[in-house]
Structure formats: structure tokens, C-alpha cells
Design a protein around this motif. Structure first.
Motif, PDB file in Angstrom:
ATOM      1  N   PRO A 287     -50.281   1.679 -47.571  1.00  0.00           N
ATOM      2  CA  PRO A 287     -50.958   2.495 -48.580  1.00  0.00           C
ATOM      3  C   PRO A 287     -52.079   1.715 -49.251  1.00  0.00           C
ATOM      4  N   GLN A 288     -53.121   2.420 -49.656  1.00  0.00           N
ATOM      5  CA  GLN A 288     -54.153   1.783 -50.451  1.00  0.00           C
ATOM      6  C   GLN A 288     -53.562   1.290 -51.768  1.00  0.00           C
ATOM      7  N   ASN A 289     -54.114   0.188 -52.272  1.00  0.00           N
ATOM      8  CA  ASN A 289     -53.669  -0.207 -53.602  1.00  0.00           C
ATOM      9  C   ASN A 289     -54.324   0.704 -54.642  1.00  0.00           C
ATOM     10  N   PRO A 290     -53.720   0.827 -55.818  1.00  0.00           N
ATOM     11  CA  PRO A 290     -54.224   1.776 -56.823  1.00  0.00           C
ATOM     12  C   PRO A 290     -55.670   1.526 -57.231  1.00  0.00           C
ATOM     13  N   GLU A 291     -56.086   0.256 -57.271  1.00  0.00           N
ATOM     14  CA  GLU A 291     -57.457  -0.059 -57.656  1.00  0.00           C
ATOM     15  C   GLU A 291     -58.456   0.508 -56.652  1.00  0.00           C
ATOM     16  N   GLN A 292     -58.134   0.380 -55.348  1.00  0.00           N
ATOM     17  CA  GLN A 292     -59.015   0.946 -54.322  1.00  0.00           C
ATOM     18  C   GLN A 292     -59.093   2.461 -54.444  1.00  0.00           C
ATOM     19  N   ALA A 293     -57.936   3.085 -54.605  1.00  0.00           N
ATOM     20  CA  ALA A 293     -57.906   4.541 -54.708  1.00  0.00           C
ATOM     21  C   ALA A 293     -58.706   5.019 -55.924  1.00  0.00           C
ATOM     22  N   ALA A 294     -58.537   4.336 -57.061  1.00  0.00           N
ATOM     23  CA  ALA A 294     -59.241   4.732 -58.283  1.00  0.00           C
ATOM     24  C   ALA A 294     -60.749   4.552 -58.142  1.00  0.00           C
ATOM     25  N   ALA A 295     -61.155   3.551 -57.367  1.00  0.00           N
ATOM     26  CA  ALA A 295     -62.579   3.279 -57.173  1.00  0.00           C
ATOM     27  C   ALA A 295     -63.206   4.173 -56.112  1.00  0.00           C
ATOM     28  N   GLY A 296     -62.396   5.010 -55.462  1.00  0.00           N
ATOM     29  CA  GLY A 296     -62.916   5.895 -54.429  1.00  0.00           C
ATOM     30  C   GLY A 296     -63.195   5.218 -53.111  1.00  0.00           C
ATOM     31  N   VAL A 297     -62.568   4.059 -52.875  1.00  0.00           N
ATOM     32  CA  VAL A 297     -62.743   3.361 -51.594  1.00  0.00           C
ATOM     33  C   VAL A 297     -62.108   4.209 -50.490  1.00  0.00           C
ATOM     34  N   PRO A 298     -62.829   4.517 -49.421  1.00  0.00           N
ATOM     35  CA  PRO A 298     -62.248   5.351 -48.369  1.00  0.00           C
ATOM     36  C   PRO A 298     -61.191   4.598 -47.574  1.00  0.00           C
ATOM     37  N   PRO A 299     -60.244   5.299 -46.963  1.00  0.00           N
ATOM     38  CA  PRO A 299     -59.314   4.640 -46.039  1.00  0.00           C
ATOM     39  C   PRO A 299     -60.086   3.898 -44.955  1.00  0.00           C
ATOM     40  N   MET A 300     -59.563   2.729 -44.540  1.00  0.00           N
ATOM     41  CA  MET A 300     -60.289   1.948 -43.545  1.00  0.00           C
ATOM     42  C   MET A 300     -59.348   1.022 -42.783  1.00  0.00           C
ATOM     43  N   TRP A 301     -59.782   0.692 -41.563  1.00  0.00           N
ATOM     44  CA  TRP A 301     -59.112  -0.308 -40.750  1.00  0.00           C
ATOM     45  C   TRP A 301     -59.679  -1.681 -41.078  1.00  0.00           C
ATOM     46  N   ASN A 302     -58.803  -2.668 -41.240  1.00  0.00           N
ATOM     47  CA  ASN A 302     -59.195  -4.048 -41.501  1.00  0.00           C
ATOM     48  C   ASN A 302     -58.932  -4.915 -40.281  1.00  0.00           C
ATOM     49  N   THR A 303     -59.823  -5.872 -40.050  1.00  0.00           N
ATOM     50  CA  THR A 303     -59.660  -6.871 -38.993  1.00  0.00           C
ATOM     51  C   THR A 303     -59.331  -8.222 -39.631  1.00  0.00           C
ATOM     52  N   TYR A 304     -58.442  -8.973 -38.979  1.00  0.00           N
ATOM     53  CA  TYR A 304     -58.066 -10.314 -39.432  1.00  0.00           C
ATOM     54  C   TYR A 304     -58.389 -11.313 -38.322  1.00  0.00           C
ATOM     55  N   LEU A 305     -58.987 -12.444 -38.705  1.00  0.00           N
ATOM     56  CA  LEU A 305     -59.304 -13.516 -37.778  1.00  0.00           C
ATOM     57  C   LEU A 305     -58.309 -14.652 -37.956  1.00  0.00           C
ATOM     58  N   ALA A 306     -57.842 -15.198 -36.852  1.00  0.00           N
ATOM     59  CA  ALA A 306     -56.889 -16.301 -36.902  1.00  0.00           C
ATOM     60  C   ALA A 306     -57.563 -17.569 -37.413  1.00  0.00           C
ATOM     61  N   VAL A 307     -56.857 -18.289 -38.293  1.00  0.00           N
ATOM     62  CA  VAL A 307     -57.335 -19.591 -38.764  1.00  0.00           C
ATOM     63  C   VAL A 307     -56.173 -20.575 -38.728  1.00  0.00           C
ATOM     64  N   ASP A 308     -56.510 -21.837 -38.558  1.00  0.00           N
ATOM     65  CA  ASP A 308     -55.479 -22.873 -38.538  1.00  0.00           C
ATOM     66  C   ASP A 308     -55.024 -23.252 -39.946  1.00  0.00           C
ATOM     67  N   ASP A 309     -55.952 -23.224 -40.894  1.00  0.00           N
ATOM     68  CA  ASP A 309     -55.656 -23.606 -42.280  1.00  0.00           C
ATOM     69  C   ASP A 309     -56.456 -22.695 -43.196  1.00  0.00           C
ATOM     70  N   VAL A 310     -55.809 -21.669 -43.744  1.00  0.00           N
ATOM     71  CA  VAL A 310     -56.543 -20.656 -44.500  1.00  0.00           C
ATOM     72  C   VAL A 310     -57.119 -21.224 -45.793  1.00  0.00           C
TER      73      VAL A 310
END
Length: 262
Positions: A63-86
Motif C-alpha cells: 500500500p502507498q504510505n499516507p503521505e504519498q496518498a495525501a500528496a496525490g502521488v500516483p501508484p507506481m512500480w519501483n526499481t531497486y539496484l543491488a549494492v554491496d554496502d548501502v
């Protein structure tokens, strides 16, 4: 078919959907891709629905977090890149021209992550694996098959990923009059980059899922309440579809060339 057990730094390793209606999204993508779900409780209460194919993690819906929903951020797919040490990688983001949107934090025993924006404004997650490596399945129907940076400013964005992760941008011919940018980790092609294909689309990371038949998947999408932004279309690498789910998140489908119908 590909079963994954690890990812080299810089490789897109995971995608998740943040949506305004998790239950409806789960039903939609199950109908399109045949996903089954395992529910993973999150520390702040909501459930992270792990989408699986044959018992292997393929993606997730949250689910979207409440802050995103309140700001009108549209639903979206996120990509994550692998890192050795974030932590170390995130500390270099500002020096490489990006912005840290979310400082590193632990996701229970699954791993550790941050969220950053590249110099062109495209957001991406950085994932240091713990118990969760990312997608355990790729390049088969219903699984992730490609991740693509859509940016109007490649001259700013591409060097950022090289400085941060060693992700090299290489121009590759695509037919007699066109080219495409491939991201490489060493000699492995791990993603791509393209200018926006539609007016008004912000810079972002695109997600592509493999399908056995682009035409059949497109028909299911519309039957289940989604919409097609680009009808099934032949490309040099296969047959593709650009779609929007019923909540508004955009995603892409690819029927690889060798699987195209005669």
C-alpha cells in the motif's frame, strides 16, 4: 527460465508496486501473470504482499504510505539496484549529483535499503541483501525481464550510475537508423535507458515483465479493468505492450522474439 541466487552490484534486483488499493492490485496482477502471494507483515502495520511464481519471489505489492496518498502521488512500480554496502553507496550520492530521498534503514532481516534520486530526478531504491536477495525468478512468463531508465537528461543521469555503482552506459545499434543505451555490469547487460516516449511522463525507472503472448496478456489486461497505452507492437527484440493497471500504475510487457507466434 532463470532462477536467481544473487545479484552483482548495480544490477536491478527487485521491483515493487506502491498502490492506492492493494487488494484490487493483487487480484489484477494475479489475473495477468498468475501470481500467488505470501503476506509479509511490515513493522508499521501494513502487509507487504510477496508475489510468487512456483514458490519463487517475483515482485511485491504494497500500500502507498499516507503521505504519498495525501500528496496525490500516483501508484507506481519501483526499481531497486543491488549494492554491496548501502551506507557507503548512499554517502556518495550527493557527490555524484543525486539526492538522498530516504536514508539507509534495515528492513527487518530481509536487508538494508535507501531511496535516492539521480540528477535527472528519477527515483530508484538501493538494496543491500540480507535474507532477501530480490527476485528469485527472472526471464520467464510473469517474471521481471528488464529494467529501463527513462530520462530526458542522459548526460547527467548516466554518469551518476557509473560513479555510484560502476554501471556503464553503452550505445547499441537498434536497426539501421536507431540506437539504444544498454547498462552493463562488467560484460553483462543488466538494463537499459531511453528518452521519454510520451509527453508529460516524468523521468523514472520502467519495469518490464515477460509474457508468453503479448496479445493474450493485453486482452487479459483490458478484461480485468486495465488499459493499454501502446497496443501489442513488434520490436527488434520481440513484441511489446505498454499498460496501465486499474489504479493507474504503468508497466510494460515483452514477449521475447523467440516466443512470438508465427
Amino acid at each position: 527460465m532463470t532462477t536467481k541466487t544473487s545479484y552483482a552490484q548495480g544490477t536491478p534486483c527487485w521491483v515493487d508496486l506502491q498502490t492506492s488499493d492493494q487488494g484490487a492490485a493483487r487480484a489484477f496482477y494475479s489475473g495477468v501473470f498468475g501470481w500467488e502471494y505470501v503476506e509479509q507483515p511490515m513493522p508499521d502495520g501494513p502487509v507487504y504482499a510477496m508475489a510468487q511464481l512456483g514458490g519463487r519471489n517475483a515482485a511485491a505489492i504494497a500500500p502507498q504510505n499516507p503521505e504519498q496518498a495525501a500528496a496525490g502521488v500516483p501508484p507506481m512500480w519501483n526499481t531497486y539496484l543491488a549494492v554491496d554496502d548501502v551506507d557507503a553507496t548512499t554517502a556518495r550520492v550527493a557527490g555524484a549529483g543525486g539526492v538522498v530521498a530516504m536514508e539507509p534503514f534495515d528492513v527487518m532481516e530481509a536487508g538494508r535499503m535507501s531511496f535516492v534520486a539521480d540528477p535527472s530526478g528519477a527515483f530508484v531504491g538501493l538494496w543491500q541483501a540480507g535474507e532477501h536477495i530480490g527476485a528469485q525468478v527472472a526471464n520467464e512468463p510473469g517474471a521481471l525481464t528488464w529494467n529501463e531508465l527513462v530520462t530526458s537528461d542522459p548526460d547527467a543521469a548516466h554518469p551518476f550510475y557509473d560513479k555510484l555503482l560502476g554501471l556503464k552506459a553503452v550505445s547499441t545499434p537498434m536497426g539501421p537508423d536507431d540506437s539504444y543505451t544498454i547498462f552493463q555490469v562488467g560484460d553483462q547487460q543488466v538494463g537499459g535507458s531511453t528518452p521519454p516516449q510520451m509527453e508529460g511522463v516524468p523521468n523514472h525507472w520502467n519495469v518490464w515483465f515477460s509474457v508468453a503472448s503479448a496479445d493474450e496478456a493485453a486482452a487479459r489486461i483490458t478484461e480485468l479493468g486495465g488499459s493499454l497505452l501502446v497496443e501489442p507492437t513488434d520490436m527488434p527484440v520481440g513484441r511489446m505492450v505498454v499498460a496501465r493497471d486499474p489504479q493507474g500504475a504503468m508497466f510494460n510487457l515483452l514477449q521475447p522474439g523467440e516466443q512470438q507466434d508465427a
